[in-house]
Design an enzyme around this catalytic site. Structure first.
Site, short mmCIF file in Angstrom:
data_model
loop_
_atom_site.label_atom_id
_atom_site.label_comp_id
_atom_site.label_asym_id
_atom_site.label_seq_id
_atom_site.Cartn_x
_atom_site.Cartn_y
_atom_site.Cartn_z
N ASP A 1 53.14 62.43 37.93
CA ASP A 1 53.53 63.78 38.17
C ASP A 1 54.75 63.89 37.86
O ASP A 1 55.82 62.97 37.97
CB ASP A 1 52.93 64.07 39.84
N GLU B 1 58.15 66.01 33.58
CA GLU B 1 58.59 66.85 32.57
C GLU B 1 59.94 66.42 31.93
O GLU B 1 60.30 66.38 30.94
CB GLU B 1 58.80 68.35 33.05
N ASP C 1 50.70 73.30 38.86
CA ASP C 1 50.62 74.01 39.95
C ASP C 1 50.11 75.69 39.78
O ASP C 1 51.13 76.34 39.77
CB ASP C 1 51.90 73.73 40.82
C1 GLC Z 1 53.56 68.74 42.42
C2 GLC Z 1 52.29 68.59 41.84
C3 GLC Z 1 51.25 68.54 42.88
C4 GLC Z 1 51.50 67.69 43.85
C5 GLC Z 1 53.01 68.11 44.48
C6 GLC Z 1 53.29 67.02 45.68
O1 GLC Z 1 53.78 70.02 42.69
O2 GLC Z 1 52.15 69.23 40.46
O3 GLC Z 1 49.94 68.36 42.21
O4 GLC Z 1 50.70 67.85 44.96
O5 GLC Z 1 53.83 67.73 43.48
O6 GLC Z 1 53.34 65.71 45.22
#
Ligand code: GLC
Length: 785
Positions: free
Chosen positions: A403, A406, A477
């Protein structure tokens, strides 16, 4: 810009042009794929998307005329004229894709921008010209598809986008220019004929699809090379096949990854994780994967465990595995700046982090506070990161969730001049940004592969063209909003057309509070998304299937169980996808591109070629207008047959997702299971919807790479439906030793009078107007009278 053509020379598959102001070339990759290139930054390709593909030997001719130089393959002809204008024609001389020779002329805007901005409006302005820019003529009937995870509708005509991987969690709306992924690829469909353009440039790129002026569309970049591939069709499916020939196809996943996944920010401490696991079994809801979000870590330090919350991860994960649950853990790129933390110390010692322009490791902030960014553009850093996967794998983790890649940053964006090694061609953030997530997930994939020898499961938020070879993706998200459920369908369809077949959204929505009704409808889309994961944000209301009322629980159970029944069909689609590049979820236009009615369908899709799904995506709605394309379609729930090329109205109360099966379909299914592997499946059910068809079913061990060595079975079924129904059974490959013992046939809507297999008569039952019987899994011919 390029000026007059001075001369050209032929070098293998390349025609190299010298213009007054620069050089450019046309390279024949194969008769359908043509590369247009100018070395504006580097003297050759520098692709992160295309690996191991080079120009094929093929016939082509080069002819010079007064006005242009024509390069003709067996499929397309390319005419190159002054200014490096490049026009594509089909083999009959019909124009397909022409450069626009005039100047850009934006539609008129009037008034004062600052007055609107004073109130906080985000005002659109006309885009400046870009360092690299290719403007193409619009003939008038173009429709555009692809571009990865862009918001809005399926057809991108009249909209403009940017490729710049962006983590923006405010509610994603139609006017967003970019989200987490950069896939600079689109398909143009003009009167049933398709071609593709892949602009392989990792800098910030721009695409305007007739928004600025309906006479042209353009793509451009801030820097880098002019480097694009024209991909001829004319069949839409062939364009996708050829694009994925270049950038790679989604490989076979482990079978369990196609089951249901439950996620949450966060299941911690471990007692909560165990409670959730138990609730699945107590409620009789199938589930294969549970996720650990950032709170499993020690102070958000990647590759560590919080020893209070998870005192013995190995033991916990082993126990869960025995109950059929795989655990996937999140790993973000940001490494906490923290003396004594081994990952940080190792990274620092070996210069593994991106630096500022003075060579000092660059610091920004993410979850752990001050953090550094591994330089994934360097092979030696990717190897280090790969090796770190072992830490998680040894604790029994089954997959890695990448995650924030980007990369995200909480103290403002990474400056343009952050420095990256870039595998020997040092560069800055502008070039690496869009491939940062791609290279991170590639490194995770390679590490998991090395340490487990199984097909790796990686899920990433950010990616670039070609990431499909390494990772599944989710759409980031979203929120628990009906608008986001509605938008999830065209978004997943365009991701699929962009090569990213193994994709899904956060079912139920990530941010904001979900409702029972919204989850009930979302699960009906999730059931058909290759990645089927419910996820929600910290502090939002519980969102597990049982968190609402009995009706919501029952609907969740119904669709999750349906998913498990359809697993062999889905697995077959993944197998086909590895060969053809075609996605699992497909817009109708992919298969019915001669039917203009399909060009703008946003709220229906095909699950493979045979199943049409028309989910309800609006609150309170209990019916749906469904467009059925040509052919006959059978209502999955009622068995009623409908003639296609028509719109029908389907009653769709909350527990009903309208589903139609194409006449002439063979749909394999499995018995219900709590999790994949719970039962030894030695009987395959074949749901027959009579008509003419051919279907190949694939079977392997569901986890290893042995299939690459031929250890798989292929069963071919050939159906005819003339006076009687005949079905031929042939084994095309018998490399995997655990074969089915039996086939259970369900011949829908047919009351048989007599059934013979290889001349011998077979016992059968008739119930609900359909015929059912079991056969030994052998080759032969089945006659149903
Ligand atoms: C980001 C991710 C989400 C995750 C969060 C905490 O917002 O997109 O899926 O739960 O971070 O790690």
């Amino acid at each position: 810009m390029f000026g007059k053509t001075i001369r050209f020379i032929l070098e293998e598959n390349k025609v190299i042009f010298n213009f007054e102001n620069g050089q450019g070339w046309i390279e024949i990759i194969n008769p359908w794929i043509i590369n247009v290139f100018s070395p504006l930054k580097y003297d050759n390709h520098y692709s992160r998307a295309i690996e191991g593909v080079s120009a094929e030997k093929c016939n082509f001719e080069v002819n010079e005329t007064d006005k242009f130089i024509e390069i003709k393959t067996e499929q397309v002809s390319v005419r190159v004229s002054d200014n490096f204008y490049v026009d594509f024609y089909d083999k009959n001389g019909e124009p397909i894709c022409l450069d626009y020779k005039g100047d850009r002329e934006p539609f008129v805007r009037r008034g004062n921008v600052s007055i609107a901005e004073a109130e906080g409006h985000r005002v659109e302005t006309n885009a400046d010209s870009h360092k690299i820019e290719v403007v193409k003529k619009m003939f008038g009937d173009e429709n555009f598809y692809g571009f990865g995870d862009k918001t809005g509708h399926l057809n991108k005509r009249n909209y403009s986008y940017e490729m710049w991987n962006t983590d923006d969690p405010s509610p994603h709306v139609e006017s967003y220019k970019s989200l987490y992924k950069s896939i600079p690829f689109f398909v143009t469909l003009n009167k049933g004929k398709a071609f593709g353009i892949f602009f392989d440039n990792t800098f910030k790129t721009y695409f305007d699809m007739g928004k600025e002026n309906s006479d042209y569309y353009y793509f451009g970049a801030e820097d880098g090379n002019l480097d694009y591939y024209f991909i001829a069709g004319p069949d839409f499916k062939d364009v996708i096949g050829r694009y994925t020939y270049l950038t790679g196809k989604t490989p076979m996943p482990q079978l369990w990854t196609l089951g249901y996944h439950q996620c949450r920010w966060s299941y911690a401490p471990e007692g909560r994780l165990k409670e959730v696991a138990k609730a699945f079994r107590d409620n009789d809801i199938p589930c294969d994967a549970l996720y650990l979000d950032i709170d499993y870590m020690d102070g958000f330090r990647v590759f560590t465990w919080d020893k209070e919350r998870f005192p013995n991860p190995k033991e916990t994960l082993t126990k869960l595995r025995e109950e059929g649950f795989k655990v996937v853990t999140i790993i973000d790129p940001g490494v906490k700046k923290d003396k004594g933390y081994s990952i940080y110390e190792e990274g620092l010692k070996n210069n593994y982090f991106a630096t500022d322009k003075d060579g000092v490791p660059y610091v920004n902030a993410v979850w752990p506070g001050d953090s550094l960014y591994p330089d994934f553009s360097e092979a030696r850093v990717r190897e280090w990161w790969s090796d770190n996967q072992k830490i998680m794998m040894e604790d029994g983790v089954a997959g890695i969730w990448n995650d924030m890649n980007e990369p995200a940053s909480f103290n403002g964006p990474l400056p343009d001049d952050v420095q990256f090694g870039n595998d020997g061609r040092p560069t800055d953030h502008r070039e690496v940004h869009n491939v940062y997530g791609h290279l991170m997930s590639k490194s995770s994939y390679e590490g998991i592969k090395k340490h487990t020898e199984k097909r790796p499961f990686v899920i990433t938020r950010a990616c670039y063209a070609g990431t499909q070879k390494y990772s599944t993706v989710w759409t980031g998200d979203n929120q628990s909003l009906w608008e986001h459920l509605r938008m999830s369908v065209p978004m997943l369809l365009n991701l699929g057309l962009s090569g990213l077949s193994f994709a899904g959204t956060d079912v139920g929505g990530f941010g904001f509070d979900c409702t029972g009704e919204l989850l009930s409808r979302w699960i009906q889309v999730g059931c058909f998304s290759p990645l089927f994961r419910n996820h929600s944000s910290i502090h939002t209301r519980d969102q597990e299937p049982w968190a609402f009322d009995k009706q919501t629980l029952d609907i969740n159970k119904k669709y999750i169980k349906l998913r498990y029944k359809l697993l062999p069909y889905l697995y077959d689609l993944m197998w086909q996808g590895e060969r053809t590049g075609l996605p699992v979820m497909r817009p109708l236009v992919l298969h019915y591109s001669q039917d203009e009615q399909t060009y703008n369908i946003n709220d229906e899709f095909l699950f493979g070629e045979n199943i049409l799904v028309a989910p309800v995506v609006e609150q309170g709605k209990s019916f749906k207008a469904v467009y059925l394309p040509e052919g006959e379609w059978i209502d999955f729930w009622t068995g009623q047959t409908h003639k296609g090329k028509d719109t029908i109205l389907k009653n769709a109360p909350l527990d009903t997702c309208p589903i139609y099966i194409k006449a002439g379909s063979i749909i394999p299914s499995y018995p219900e299971q709590k999790y994949i592997g719970e039962k030894v499946i030695d009987e395959l059910t074949l749901n027959i919807y009579p008509g003419k068809s051919e279907y190949i079913h694939y079977e392997d061990d569901g986890e290893s790479f042995d299939y690459k060595k031929g250890k798989y079975n292929l069963y071919k079924f050939t159906m005819e439906n003339n006076k009687n129904i005949t079905i031929g059974l042939n084994f095309l490959n018998e490399g995997y030793s655990k074969k089915y013992k039996n086939f259970r046939f369900i011949i829908n809507n047919v009351k048989a009078r007599q059934i013979c297999f290889n001349g011998e008569s077979i016992n059968f039952n008739i119930s609900n107007g359909s015929t059912e019987f079991v056969l030994k899994a052998e080759e032969g011919k089945l006659n149903i009278i």
